[in-house]
Design a protein around this motif. Structure first.
Motif, PDB file in Angstrom:
ATOM      1  N   ALA A  98      -0.895  62.371  11.967  1.00 35.56           N
ATOM      2  CA  ALA A  98      -0.693  63.797  12.249  1.00 35.56           C
ATOM      3  C   ALA A  98       0.128  63.950  13.516  1.00 35.56           C
ATOM      4  N   SER A 105       2.446  64.807   7.469  1.00 33.16           N
ATOM      5  CA  SER A 105       1.908  63.726   8.297  1.00 33.16           C
ATOM      6  C   SER A 105       0.414  63.947   8.511  1.00 33.16           C
ATOM      7  N   GLY A 106      -0.320  62.845   8.529  1.00 35.64           N
ATOM      8  CA  GLY A 106      -1.765  62.905   8.705  1.00 35.64           C
ATOM      9  C   GLY A 106      -2.534  63.195   7.426  1.00 35.64           C
ATOM     10  N   LYS A 107      -1.827  63.356   6.307  1.00 35.13           N
ATOM     11  CA  LYS A 107      -2.484  63.732   5.057  1.00 35.13           C
ATOM     12  C   LYS A 107      -2.479  62.577   4.054  1.00 35.13           C
TER      13      LYS A 107
END
Length: 118
Positions: A98, A105-107
């Motif tokens: 993230a 991003s981060g997922k």
């Protein structure tokens, strides 16, 4: 094949790449470093929200595997033309942690990919 319905795995997002063959193809096999012609749909693991789909654009997508996210680079080789595969891709094999500037991003992401050609 028609646009797939994305089925969600049970439980929390996995910490490693999950590869599931939904349909096993009988054509040539995708190779590391090769080029693939695919139809795909991508959804967020947490929300189920679709963020991308070649089906919506009405045409398949052709990519060199080396230009794709690591989850695709690892998850597509070995797949055969005519096959459909689900990849559940943790952030580090997708768009990174993230805060790296990409909205994904981060997922953890889920892709269902139909391999049309290599």
């Amino acid at each position: 094949m028609d646009k797939p319905e994305v089925e969600f795995p049970e439980g929390p997002p996995p910490s490693t790449l999950q590869i599931t063959d939904l349909v096993v193809g009988d054509g040539p096999e995708a190779q590391h470093g090769g080029t693939v012609d695919v139809h795909y749909v991508g959804v967020e693991f947490d929300t189920g929200e679709q963020f991308d789909s070649s089906w919506e654009r009405g045409q398949s997508a052709r990519f060199p595997l080396d230009a794709l996210i690591p989850g695709w680079q690892e998850g597509i080789p070995g797949m055969k033309v005519g096959g459909r595969r689900r990849l559940v891709v943790p952030p580090e094999l997708a768009y990174g942690a993230a805060g790296t500037g990409n909205r994904l991003s981060g997922k953890t992401l889920i892709f269902v990919i139909d391999l049309l050609g290599v």
